[in-house]
Design a protein around this motif. Structure first.
Motif, PDB file in Angstrom:
ATOM      1  N   ASP A 161      73.251 -85.127-118.940  1.00 22.67           N
ATOM      2  CA  ASP A 161      72.644 -85.145-117.605  1.00 22.67           C
ATOM      3  C   ASP A 161      71.560 -84.097-117.448  1.00 22.67           C
ATOM      4  OD1 ASP A 161      74.291 -87.213-116.952  1.00 22.67           O
ATOM      5  OD2 ASP A 161      75.488 -86.107-115.479  1.00 22.67           O
TER       6      ASP A 161
ATOM      7  N   ARG B  34      68.131 -85.368-118.142  1.00 23.99           N
ATOM      8  CA  ARG B  34      67.579 -86.476-117.382  1.00 23.99           C
ATOM      9  C   ARG B  34      67.400 -86.197-115.898  1.00 23.99           C
ATOM     10  NH1 ARG B  34      70.426 -92.080-118.722  1.00 23.99           N
ATOM     11  NH2 ARG B  34      68.419 -92.787-117.892  1.00 23.99           N
ATOM     12  N   PHE B  35      68.183 -85.292-115.371  1.00 23.28           N
ATOM     13  CA  PHE B  35      68.205 -85.127-113.928  1.00 23.28           C
ATOM     14  C   PHE B  35      67.967 -83.677-113.514  1.00 23.28           C
ATOM     15  CE2 PHE B  35      71.445 -88.359-115.152  1.00 23.28           C
ATOM     16  CZ  PHE B  35      70.714 -89.482-114.767  1.00 23.28           C
ATOM     17  N   ARG B  36      67.270 -83.536-112.411  1.00 22.27           N
ATOM     18  CA  ARG B  36      67.108 -82.237-111.776  1.00 22.27           C
ATOM     19  C   ARG B  36      67.384 -82.405-110.298  1.00 22.27           C
ATOM     20  NH1 ARG B  36      61.776 -79.354-114.516  1.00 22.27           N
ATOM     21  NH2 ARG B  36      62.499 -79.524-116.684  1.00 22.27           N
ATOM     22  N   VAL B  37      68.148 -81.507-109.744  1.00 27.64           N
ATOM     23  CA  VAL B  37      68.521 -81.572-108.331  1.00 27.64           C
ATOM     24  C   VAL B  37      68.058 -80.280-107.643  1.00 27.64           C
ATOM     25  CG1 VAL B  37      70.426 -81.752-106.696  1.00 27.64           C
ATOM     26  CG2 VAL B  37      70.542 -82.971-108.886  1.00 27.64           C
TER      27      VAL B  37
END
Length: 200
Positions: free
Chosen positions: A192, A195-198
């Motif tokens: 994760d 692929r992802f940044r929050v």
């Protein structure tokens, strides 16, 4: 939080061992596929996705076209034998959905909305992805397997001639579907963190 969609998404896999043990009628499948495509989003609701649904001899004819086109490219007999076996697997399925983009609609929107003209080709591809994923997931929901192929543009002319395809329809993908004769293999996922940044 509801997670039914995630469970369906997990069920939608590339299934290559397909058969014809399908309990639904062709009319039921046509209704499912067309209804799902109609509900798939498209930019400006321009509905650029088109589809042909092939059963029986028409389905088999499509994969014969693919095999004939590939034979012109793959000259080595041993290599082609492997290719032919792969195509025979697609041919063993119950049916095929051909996905097209209606190019005249794309051009019309480019002209009518010049501020966004450079985007409509890309957006039509996004609409394709929406429609293809929606159909694939709806088939999976009904315990039917499918996989997505891209033999276009190699087969475009032969498909156009065989199925009287309108000149403004551009072939984008071929999805064969049928009963699941063997499950998909394990699926790997990137971490994760890749692929992802929050941001909160």
């Amino acid at each position: 939080m509801e997670t039914k969609f995630i469970e369906l998404a997990k069920k939608r896999r590339s299934i290559y061992a397909l058969g014809r043990k399908v309990d639904f009628s062709q009319d039921e499948l046509v209704d499912l596929i067309t209804s799902v495509i109609k509900q798939a989003p498209s930019p400006f609701n321009n509905q650029t996705t088109r589809a042909m649904i092939l059963f029986g001899n028409s389905h088999e004819k499509l994969w014969d076209i693919v095999a004939a086109a590939l034979r012109q490219v793959v000259k080595d007999d041993d290599a082609f034998a492997k290719t032919q076996a792969k195509i025979n697997g697609f041919k063993a399925a119950y049916g095929t959905v051909l996905f097209f983009t209606e190019t005249q609609t794309v051009k019309d929107f480019e002209q009518n909305f010049p501020l966004y003209a450079d985007n409509f080709q890309d957006w039509s591809e996004q609409a394709q992805g929406n429609a293809q994923y929606a159909v694939w997931t709806a088939l999976a929901e009904n315990d039917l397997g499918a996989n997505l192929q891209h033999y276009n543009p190699l087969i475009d002319d032969a498909v156009r001639e065989a199925f009287d395809v309108p000149t403004s329809w551009r072939l984008r993908a071929e999805m064969d579907f049928g009963s699941i004769e063997a499950p998909a293999g394990d699926k790997d996922y990137l971490d994760d963190s890749e692929r992802f940044r929050v941001f909160k």
